[in-house]
Scaffold this motif. Structure first.
Motif, PDB file in Angstrom:
ATOM      1  N   GLY A  25       0.551  -1.251  -0.163  1.00  0.00           N
ATOM      2  CA  GLY A  25       0.137   0.086   0.030  1.00  0.00           C
ATOM      3  C   GLY A  25       0.568   1.319   0.147  1.00  0.00           C
ATOM      4  O   GLY A  25       0.727   2.268  -0.743  1.00  0.00           O
ATOM      5  N   THR A  26       2.261   0.973   0.104  1.00  0.00           N
ATOM      6  CA  THR A  26       2.749   2.193   0.638  1.00  0.00           C
ATOM      7  C   THR A  26       3.634   2.503  -0.658  1.00  0.00           C
ATOM      8  O   THR A  26       4.373   1.036  -1.202  1.00  0.00           O
ATOM      9  N   ILE A  73      -0.752   2.832   5.475  1.00  0.00           N
ATOM     10  CA  ILE A  73      -2.603   2.491   5.299  1.00  0.00           C
ATOM     11  C   ILE A  73      -2.959   0.922   5.665  1.00  0.00           C
ATOM     12  O   ILE A  73      -4.079   1.341   6.044  1.00  0.00           O
ATOM     13  N   GLN A 109     -10.993   7.808   4.438  1.00  0.00           N
ATOM     14  CA  GLN A 109     -11.337   7.013   3.419  1.00  0.00           C
ATOM     15  C   GLN A 109     -12.759   6.685   3.124  1.00  0.00           C
ATOM     16  O   GLN A 109     -12.392   6.454   1.865  1.00  0.00           O
ATOM     17  N   SER A 111      -2.194   6.590  -1.063  1.00  0.00           N
ATOM     18  CA  SER A 111      -2.139   5.530   0.187  1.00  0.00           C
ATOM     19  C   SER A 111      -1.023   7.444   1.102  1.00  0.00           C
ATOM     20  O   SER A 111      -1.562   7.387   2.445  1.00  0.00           O
TER      21      SER A 111
END
Ligand code: FES
Ligand code: FES
Length: 163
Positions: free
Chosen positions: A33-34, A73, A85, A101
């Motif tokens: 996610g990063t 995230i 979100q 993110s």
């Protein structure tokens, strides 16, 4: 082998102390996610929290964050329903999504400290997070929406506690 506390879990990483945290998160722990953007601290795609502060994980060394509380995230909210979100979905913020993110993590560090930011404070806080798709106005709207929702939820919680 440094041990990192990420999203509330203790994780060992096979990395030298001067390895960027971003590599440990993405390559070793497979938490993708990063994002890797510039690798030089210039874009914000790699933003995570360390003890609640937004930091660029490409510029943060593993050895400097051992024993600190790291949030990515994936750990921002257990169910992926942090007010930011939800606001991101409501405002249909992302285009390609690559920067998002990092944008959300940067915004979350603001709202944790400032429940009622002005538009100018939002713009200043988000200044270093770049978006190639130019979603900036929707990002700002989503942050203001999430801030309102968080204040409303907090006021409702206070009222319940006092009745
Ligand atoms: S990848 Fe870290 S700031 Fe761009
Ligand atoms: S949504 Fe594409 S880079 Fe931001």
């Amino acid at each position: 082998m440094p041990t990192l506390t990420i999203n509330g879990r203790s994780m060992s990483v096979d990395a030298a102390n001067d390895t960027p945290l971003l590599w440990a998160i993405r390559e070793q722990l497979q938490m993708t996610g990063t994002k890797f953007g510039c690798g030089a601290g210039l874009c914000g795609a790699c933003t995570v929290h360390v003890n609640g502060e937004a930091v660029r994980s490409c510029q943060t060394m593993v050895g400097d964050v051992a024993g600190k509380k790291i949030t990515t995230i994936e750990g921002l909210s257990a169910k992926g329903d942090h007010p930011l979100q939800k606001a991101w979905i409501a405002e249909q913020v992302p285009q390609c999504g690559y920067c998002q993110s990092g944008q959300i993590m940067q915004a979350a560090s603001l709202l944790a400290k400032n429940a009622n930011p002005t538009k100018e404070e939002v713009v200043a806080h988000m200044d270093g997070n770049l978006c190639r798709c130019m979603t900036y106005s929707r990002i700002q709207k989503a942050i203001m929406r999430a801030a309102t929702e968080m204040r409303t939820a907090s006021a409702a919680g206070n009222e319940r506690r006092h009745t």
